[in-house]
Scaffold this active site. Structure first.
Site, short mmCIF file in Angstrom:
data_model
loop_
_atom_site.label_atom_id
_atom_site.label_comp_id
_atom_site.label_asym_id
_atom_site.label_seq_id
_atom_site.Cartn_x
_atom_site.Cartn_y
_atom_site.Cartn_z
N VAL A 107 0.82 -1.23 0.00
CA VAL A 107 0.00 0.00 0.00
C VAL A 107 0.85 1.27 0.00
CG1 VAL A 107 -1.98 -1.12 1.10
CG2 VAL A 107 -0.27 0.04 2.53
N ASN A 120 -6.21 -1.04 6.89
CA ASN A 120 -5.76 -1.71 8.11
C ASN A 120 -4.26 -2.03 8.11
OD1 ASN A 120 -6.07 -3.83 10.45
ND2 ASN A 120 -5.27 -5.00 8.71
N TYR A 126 5.67 5.45 15.30
CA TYR A 126 4.38 4.73 15.24
C TYR A 126 3.23 5.62 15.73
CZ TYR A 126 0.95 0.99 15.95
OH TYR A 126 -0.19 0.20 15.90
N1 LIG Z 1 -2.26 -5.59 17.39
C1 LIG Z 1 -2.34 -4.49 18.12
O1 LIG Z 1 -2.11 -4.50 19.34
C2 LIG Z 1 -2.74 -3.18 17.47
C3 LIG Z 1 -3.05 -2.11 18.31
C4 LIG Z 1 -3.41 -0.91 17.74
C5 LIG Z 1 -3.45 -0.78 16.37
N2 LIG Z 1 -3.14 -1.83 15.57
C6 LIG Z 1 -3.21 -1.63 14.12
O2 LIG Z 1 -4.05 -2.59 13.53
C7 LIG Z 1 -3.61 -2.84 12.20
C8 LIG Z 1 -3.46 -4.34 11.98
O3 LIG Z 1 -2.45 -4.79 12.85
P1 LIG Z 1 -2.25 -6.33 13.27
O4 LIG Z 1 -1.94 -6.31 14.71
O5 LIG Z 1 -3.36 -7.17 12.76
O6 LIG Z 1 -0.88 -6.61 12.49
P2 LIG Z 1 -0.27 -7.89 11.73
O7 LIG Z 1 1.18 -7.64 11.66
O8 LIG Z 1 -0.76 -9.16 12.35
O9 LIG Z 1 -0.93 -7.75 10.28
C9 LIG Z 1 -0.62 -6.66 9.46
C10 LIG Z 1 -0.70 -7.10 8.01
O10 LIG Z 1 -0.43 -5.93 7.21
C11 LIG Z 1 0.43 -6.32 6.15
N3 LIG Z 1 1.20 -5.15 5.71
C12 LIG Z 1 2.12 -4.43 6.41
N4 LIG Z 1 2.61 -3.45 5.65
C13 LIG Z 1 1.98 -3.52 4.45
C14 LIG Z 1 2.05 -2.78 3.25
N5 LIG Z 1 2.90 -1.74 3.12
N6 LIG Z 1 1.25 -3.12 2.23
C15 LIG Z 1 0.39 -4.16 2.33
N7 LIG Z 1 0.29 -4.92 3.43
C16 LIG Z 1 1.07 -4.61 4.49
C17 LIG Z 1 1.34 -7.40 6.77
O11 LIG Z 1 1.94 -8.19 5.76
C18 LIG Z 1 0.33 -8.17 7.63
O12 LIG Z 1 -0.30 -9.21 6.91
C19 LIG Z 1 -2.32 -2.04 12.01
O13 LIG Z 1 -2.59 -0.83 11.36
C20 LIG Z 1 -1.87 -1.79 13.43
O14 LIG Z 1 -1.05 -0.65 13.53
C21 LIG Z 1 -2.80 -3.05 16.09
#
Ligand SMILES: NC(=O)c1ccc[n+]([C@@H]2O[C@H](COP(=O)([O-])OP(=O)(O)OC[C@H]3O[C@@H](n4cnc5c(N)ncnc54)[C@H](O)[C@@H]3O)[C@@H](O)[C@H]2O)c1
Length: 250
Positions: free
Chosen positions: A57, A83, A147
């Protein structure tokens, strides 16, 4: 609902994959975007009404190719869930510019690029945008200069999208998850951090992927048809509290 189409980025695992599964269960068709091709193919295997699209993305070129490919496959686009995210933590003085850029590339530029490319299709359907920020975008904390700043910017970008796109009937909202035990979080959460979160969160626990997906799916749905420009924390109450919670508990 049978013909509504959602695009979910970062769909190969974690919160993104939980969102895909929930939206499929609610009758949506889903375009699954991720830059991790093997994980994406594995996640999409066997899912009826979902189609994987390899896409980083943060790449303007890849995004510009992927949106027409989605429209070619599904014919329409009703919801965009931004996401995809990366987490790299470090003190300000040790956050070099390369790390800062890696975080901004995906977390902020990706949201801007995917949404902008999808606007013409969203105008046609009077569709909706849901951006995933974080409680780290609502409250500052140690080690999160890149972040947290990227996520605070996503919150503002959401308001901007809501302000500018409302006249086309397009809604834009933001979900701020608290901690969820995904690969992203577990790479940066030590046991000490996990214990500190449990202490600071009124519900006293981490959230699950599905608890975040439920809020995302609601904001995409017609049930949220008069909701736009909103920043909604799904965080067990973390954002609502200040000092003293652990002391009051004991
Ligand atoms: N897990 C947490 O505690 C948490 C808390 C707050 C916010 N978030 C946010 O939720 C969202 C999802 O996080 P998650 O915990 O499921 O993470 P995760 O690492 O399990 O999954 C993230 C996915 O995004 C994909 N990705 C990363 N960069 C990319 C790019 N440039 N283009 C396309 N795909 C890409 C990765 O390959 C992965 O499959 C993120 O934006 C994260 O910042 C997560």
């Amino acid at each position: 609902m049978a013909n509504k189409v959602a695009l979910v980025t970062g769909a190969a695992r974690g919160i993104g994959l939980a969102t895909v599964n929930l939206m499929l269960a609610r009758g949506w068709q889903v375009a699954m975007l991720d830059r991790d091709a093997p994980e994406l193919d594995k996640a999409a295997r066997g899912l009826d009404d979902a189609m994987p699209f390899f896409c980083d993305v943060s790449s303007e070129e890849q995004v510009a190719e992927t949106i027409p490919a989605i429209l070619g496959r599904f014919g329409r686009l009703d919801a965009v869930v931004n996401n995809a995210g990366v987490a790299e933590f470090g003190p300000i003085e040790q956050t070099d510019f390369a790390m800062w850029r890696r975080v901004m590339d995906t977390n902020l530029d990706g949201v801007f690029l995917v949404t902008q490319a999808a606007i013409p299709a969203l105008k046609d359907t009077r569709g909706s945008i849901v951006n995933i920020a974080s409680i780290s975008g609502l409250r500052a904390s140690t080690l999160r200069v890149a972040y947290g700043t990227s996520k605070a910017a996503v919150i503002q970008l959401t308001r901007q999208q809501a302000a500018e796109l409302g006249e086309y009937g397009i809604r834009a909202n933001c979900v701020c998850p608290g901690p969820v035990r995904t690969k992203l979080a577990m790479a940066v959460h030590t046991q000490e951090i996990i214990d500190a979160y449990h202490d600071a969160i009124p519900l006293n626990r981490y959230g699950s992927e599905i608890e975040i997906a439920e809020v995302i799916a609601f904001l995409c749905s017609d049930q949220a048809s008069y909701v736009t420009g909103q920043i909604i924390a799904s965080d067990g109450g973390f954002e609502s509290t200040g000092v003293g919670l652990p002391a009051l508990r004991s």
